[in-house]
Design a protein around this motif. Structure first.
Motif, PDB file in Angstrom:
ATOM      1  N   TYR A  18      87.284 -49.690  84.162  1.00 28.55           N
ATOM      2  CA  TYR A  18      88.488 -48.120  84.564  1.00 28.55           C
ATOM      3  C   TYR A  18      90.068 -49.084  84.792  1.00 28.55           C
ATOM      4  O   TYR A  18      90.695 -48.156  84.829  1.00 28.55           O
ATOM      5  CB  TYR A  18      87.373 -47.839  85.655  1.00 28.55           C
ATOM      6  CG  TYR A  18      88.405 -46.653  86.796  1.00 28.55           C
ATOM      7  CD1 TYR A  18      88.674 -45.129  85.860  1.00 28.55           C
ATOM      8  CD2 TYR A  18      89.133 -47.050  88.020  1.00 28.55           C
ATOM      9  CE1 TYR A  18      89.376 -44.371  86.814  1.00 28.55           C
ATOM     10  CE2 TYR A  18      90.438 -45.869  88.084  1.00 28.55           C
ATOM     11  CZ  TYR A  18      89.857 -44.737  87.922  1.00 28.55           C
ATOM     12  OH  TYR A  18      90.760 -43.495  88.232  1.00 28.55           O
ATOM     13  N   THR A  19      89.478 -50.073  85.593  1.00 25.55           N
ATOM     14  CA  THR A  19      90.850 -50.873  84.745  1.00 25.55           C
ATOM     15  C   THR A  19      92.151 -51.011  84.061  1.00 25.55           C
ATOM     16  O   THR A  19      93.266 -50.547  84.535  1.00 25.55           O
ATOM     17  CB  THR A  19      90.488 -52.216  85.937  1.00 25.55           C
ATOM     18  OG1 THR A  19      90.317 -53.313  84.340  1.00 25.55           O
ATOM     19  CG2 THR A  19      89.668 -52.251  87.336  1.00 25.55           C
ATOM     20  N   LYS A  20      91.555 -50.829  82.989  1.00 27.49           N
ATOM     21  CA  LYS A  20      92.426 -50.753  81.534  1.00 27.49           C
ATOM     22  C   LYS A  20      93.358 -49.388  81.857  1.00 27.49           C
ATOM     23  O   LYS A  20      93.904 -49.611  80.565  1.00 27.49           O
ATOM     24  CB  LYS A  20      91.734 -50.445  80.558  1.00 27.49           C
ATOM     25  CG  LYS A  20      90.558 -51.957  80.479  1.00 27.49           C
ATOM     26  CD  LYS A  20      90.904 -53.302  79.551  1.00 27.49           C
ATOM     27  CE  LYS A  20      90.621 -54.726  79.675  1.00 27.49           C
ATOM     28  NZ  LYS A  20      89.589 -55.122  79.821  1.00 27.49           N
ATOM     29  N   SER A  21      92.826 -47.941  82.312  1.00 26.63           N
ATOM     30  CA  SER A  21      93.438 -47.440  82.652  1.00 26.63           C
ATOM     31  C   SER A  21      94.542 -47.672  83.025  1.00 26.63           C
ATOM     32  O   SER A  21      95.368 -46.304  83.408  1.00 26.63           O
ATOM     33  CB  SER A  21      92.675 -46.131  83.285  1.00 26.63           C
ATOM     34  OG  SER A  21      92.034 -46.241  83.675  1.00 26.63           O
ATOM     35  N   GLN A  22      94.417 -48.134  84.027  1.00 24.43           N
ATOM     36  CA  GLN A  22      95.070 -48.163  85.699  1.00 24.43           C
ATOM     37  C   GLN A  22      96.746 -48.780  85.053  1.00 24.43           C
ATOM     38  O   GLN A  22      98.040 -48.333  86.104  1.00 24.43           O
ATOM     39  CB  GLN A  22      95.000 -48.751  86.697  1.00 24.43           C
ATOM     40  CG  GLN A  22      93.217 -47.868  87.380  1.00 24.43           C
ATOM     41  CD  GLN A  22      93.617 -46.606  87.249  1.00 24.43           C
ATOM     42  OE1 GLN A  22      94.189 -46.305  88.532  1.00 24.43           O
ATOM     43  NE2 GLN A  22      93.071 -45.259  86.828  1.00 24.43           N
ATOM     44  N   HIS A  23      97.213 -49.208  84.616  1.00 26.63           N
ATOM     45  CA  HIS A  23      98.513 -49.540  83.759  1.00 26.63           C
ATOM     46  C   HIS A  23      99.143 -49.345  82.845  1.00 26.63           C
ATOM     47  O   HIS A  23      97.843 -49.464  81.364  1.00 26.63           O
ATOM     48  CB  HIS A  23      98.706 -51.568  84.152  1.00 26.63           C
ATOM     49  CG  HIS A  23      98.664 -51.399  85.878  1.00 26.63           C
ATOM     50  ND1 HIS A  23      99.637 -50.659  86.651  1.00 26.63           N
ATOM     51  CD2 HIS A  23      97.464 -51.792  85.913  1.00 26.63           C
ATOM     52  CE1 HIS A  23      98.468 -51.495  87.582  1.00 26.63           C
ATOM     53  NE2 HIS A  23      97.420 -52.327  87.288  1.00 26.63           N
ATOM     54  N   PRO A  24      99.826 -48.618  82.001  1.00 29.71           N
ATOM     55  CA  PRO A  24     100.978 -48.802  80.804  1.00 29.71           C
ATOM     56  C   PRO A  24     100.799 -49.850  79.628  1.00 29.71           C
ATOM     57  O   PRO A  24     100.868 -50.707  80.256  1.00 29.71           O
ATOM     58  CB  PRO A  24     101.834 -48.128  81.019  1.00 29.71           C
ATOM     59  CG  PRO A  24     102.529 -47.836  82.538  1.00 29.71           C
ATOM     60  CD  PRO A  24     101.286 -48.726  83.320  1.00 29.71           C
ATOM     61  N   GLY A  25     100.075 -49.604  78.307  1.00 31.33           N
ATOM     62  CA  GLY A  25     100.599 -51.024  77.779  1.00 31.33           C
ATOM     63  C   GLY A  25      99.177 -50.868  76.825  1.00 31.33           C
ATOM     64  O   GLY A  25      98.337 -49.011  77.037  1.00 31.33           O
ATOM     65  N   PRO A  26      99.201 -51.393  75.695  1.00 26.91           N
ATOM     66  CA  PRO A  26      98.013 -51.723  74.928  1.00 26.91           C
ATOM     67  C   PRO A  26      96.594 -50.900  75.165  1.00 26.91           C
ATOM     68  O   PRO A  26      95.897 -51.052  74.456  1.00 26.91           O
ATOM     69  CB  PRO A  26      98.148 -52.673  74.174  1.00 26.91           C
ATOM     70  CG  PRO A  26      99.247 -53.440  74.840  1.00 26.91           C
ATOM     71  CD  PRO A  26      99.725 -52.967  75.746  1.00 26.91           C
ATOM     72  N   GLU A  27      96.142 -51.925  76.330  1.00 31.61           N
ATOM     73  CA  GLU A  27      94.889 -52.114  77.004  1.00 31.61           C
ATOM     74  C   GLU A  27      94.857 -50.830  77.354  1.00 31.61           C
ATOM     75  O   GLU A  27      93.555 -50.867  76.894  1.00 31.61           O
ATOM     76  CB  GLU A  27      94.495 -53.269  78.253  1.00 31.61           C
ATOM     77  CG  GLU A  27      94.305 -54.111  77.897  1.00 31.61           C
ATOM     78  CD  GLU A  27      94.044 -55.115  78.899  1.00 31.61           C
ATOM     79  OE1 GLU A  27      94.274 -54.816  80.014  1.00 31.61           O
ATOM     80  OE2 GLU A  27      93.291 -55.783  78.853  1.00 31.61           O
ATOM     81  N   ARG A  28      95.744 -49.826  77.889  1.00 34.17           N
ATOM     82  CA  ARG A  28      95.998 -48.644  77.931  1.00 34.17           C
ATOM     83  C   ARG A  28      95.784 -47.829  76.936  1.00 34.17           C
ATOM     84  O   ARG A  28      94.839 -46.657  77.584  1.00 34.17           O
ATOM     85  CB  ARG A  28      96.605 -48.047  79.217  1.00 34.17           C
ATOM     86  CG  ARG A  28      96.586 -46.707  79.372  1.00 34.17           C
ATOM     87  CD  ARG A  28      97.261 -46.232  80.910  1.00 34.17           C
ATOM     88  NE  ARG A  28      97.247 -44.936  81.527  1.00 34.17           N
ATOM     89  CZ  ARG A  28      97.476 -43.950  81.571  1.00 34.17           C
ATOM     90  NH1 ARG A  28      97.678 -43.923  79.680  1.00 34.17           N
ATOM     91  NH2 ARG A  28      96.876 -42.975  81.673  1.00 34.17           N
TER      92      ARG A  28
END
Ligand SMILES: O=C(O)CCC(=O)C(=O)O
Ligand SMILES: [Fe+2]
Length: 388
Positions: A18-28
């Motif tokens: 879930y943490t990967k969805s919390q900040h804009p960028g390639p991981e999100r």
């Protein structure tokens, strides 16, 4: 131009952080791409590093067995038949049940064995004359006296509120992953969240009472009726199984620190079948340990009609959907029924009264006669609604 899309074949339940969805960028971006694929092609995932505090989760895990160990007369004093809101304790002891979509009652029915305690944050009850009948499903829950289980209600309500908040955040991620505005699903929820009706259940699955009876199980194959389910597996005992698009049953064992997230039929309908309400079941544990779990069922507002859905997905989402439909080992019948054309609150009450005719007669006598004009049904025509 024709695009060829091959659906992903899931042979195990995928995990999203879930943490990967919390900040804009390639991981999100990668998170959203995986989420889209999961929604369309398996409909089940583990969510790790979610936003609900582990302290709160651990309290719920500790309270679950304590509730069920209470003397039977205390559990009976919060029996759900005492609640117009259908909240409280329910002992499903070796009953014959029929589940929506997944099956009809055959000559040798499965019997389910479990205990459950359904709760919600307290809502005002609307038992006054003049309110639409279905608003009477709102109301306070039934709780054991505080001195019997100190802190129980506070811990469970705290859990409820945190998972509820996650459920709206996750709905917005789902919308975004499918190429919609992140707020697209807000049309299915009340702005005033106090009107919403999520439900949580503490579940206790004992080993089968008759191990020689292969038909005795925890919960037979079914789909959840609501929008999203966030399941906490609250003991280290396996049993949950999930049916993938080729019809194989995949194990979904407990994984510490995660929720299992799956999609309900309301979400399937508002996405016109793009998101899949996947069949799943729970096998009774082999013993001697007992299995505990805590599903949180989010739902749509009582004031919406599912058949009003008109989602504007980009073409590639429809292509992924069509490719999955071609691969399914069985048709997914998400078509709108007459029930989807009426207010969701009315539909929900209808299912509840069909499931629990005795409750319908007691709390909704006039409505009961509309649902059963020829009088109470025979026991075998009951339909089980799990995400009630
Ligand atoms: O207990 C579980 O693991 C799943 C429960 C479930 O599927 C349900 O209550 O709908
Ligand atoms: Fe379920």
């Amino acid at each position: 131009m024709t695009t060829t899309v091959t659906p992903t074949h899931y042979s195990s339940i995928p995990t999203l952080d879930y943490t990967k969805s919390q900040h804009p960028g390639p991981e999100r971006d990668a998170f959203l791409a995986s989420l889209r694929d999961i929604l369309i092609n398996i409909g089940f995932l583990y969510l790790s590093n979610h936003s609900v505090s582990m302290d709160t989760v651990n309290k719920v895990i500790a309270y679950a067995p304590k509730f069920f160990e209470l003397p039977q007369e205390i559990k009976d004093s919060v029996d759900f038949t005492c609640s117009p809101a259908f909240l409280g304790y329910f002992n499903v002891g070796g009953q014959r049940v029929v589940h929506a979509r997944s099956g009809t009652e055959g000559p040798s029915p499965i019997s389910e064995t479990r205990e459950q305690f359904t709760f919600a944050a307290d809502r005002d009850s609307k038992l006054a004359d003049g309110c639409p009948e279905w608003t009477k499903q709102d109301g306070p829950g039934l709780w054991p006296p505080e001195e019997v289980l100190p802190g129980f209600k506070a811990a469970l309500v705290d859990y409820y509120e945190q998972v509820e908040s996650l459920s709206y955040d996750f709905a917005s991620l789902i919308a975004e992953s499918l190429g919609l505005d992140p707020a697209a699903f807000e049309q299915w929820f009340d702005k005033d969240r106090m009107k919403m009706q999520p439900r949580v259940k503490l579940m206790r699955y004992p080993p089968p009472t008759d191990p020689s009876n292969p038909k005795e199980t925890g919960i037979d194959s079914h789909e959840d009726r609501g929008f999203l389910t966030f399941l906490l597996q609250a003991s280290n005992v396996a049993g949950l199984e999930v049916r993938n698009i080729s019809g194989e049953w995949l194990a979904c064992p407990p994984v510490d620190g995660t929720f299992v997230v799956n999609l309900g039929r309301a979400l399937e309908k508002v996405t016109r079948g793009v998101c899949m309400a996947t069949s799943h079941r729970v096998l009774s544990p082999p013993g001697p340990e007992v299995r505990y779990s805590v599903p949180f069922f989010s739902n749509v507002s009582m004031y919406v009609r599912l058949a009003d859905a008109d989602p504007q997905f980009p073409q590639e989402v429809w292509e992924m959907y069509k490719a999955r439909q071609r691969k399914l080992d069985r048709p997914v019948n998400w078509v709108y029924s007459n029930m989807d054309k009426q207010l969701a609150g009315l539909t929900r009450l209808t299912y509840k009264v069909k499931n629990h005719p005795e409750m319908g007669m007691k709390y909704h006598p006039v409505f009961f006669r509309e649902v059963f004009p020829n009088g109470p049904p025979t026991k075998s025509s009951k339909v089980n609604s799990l995400a009630a």
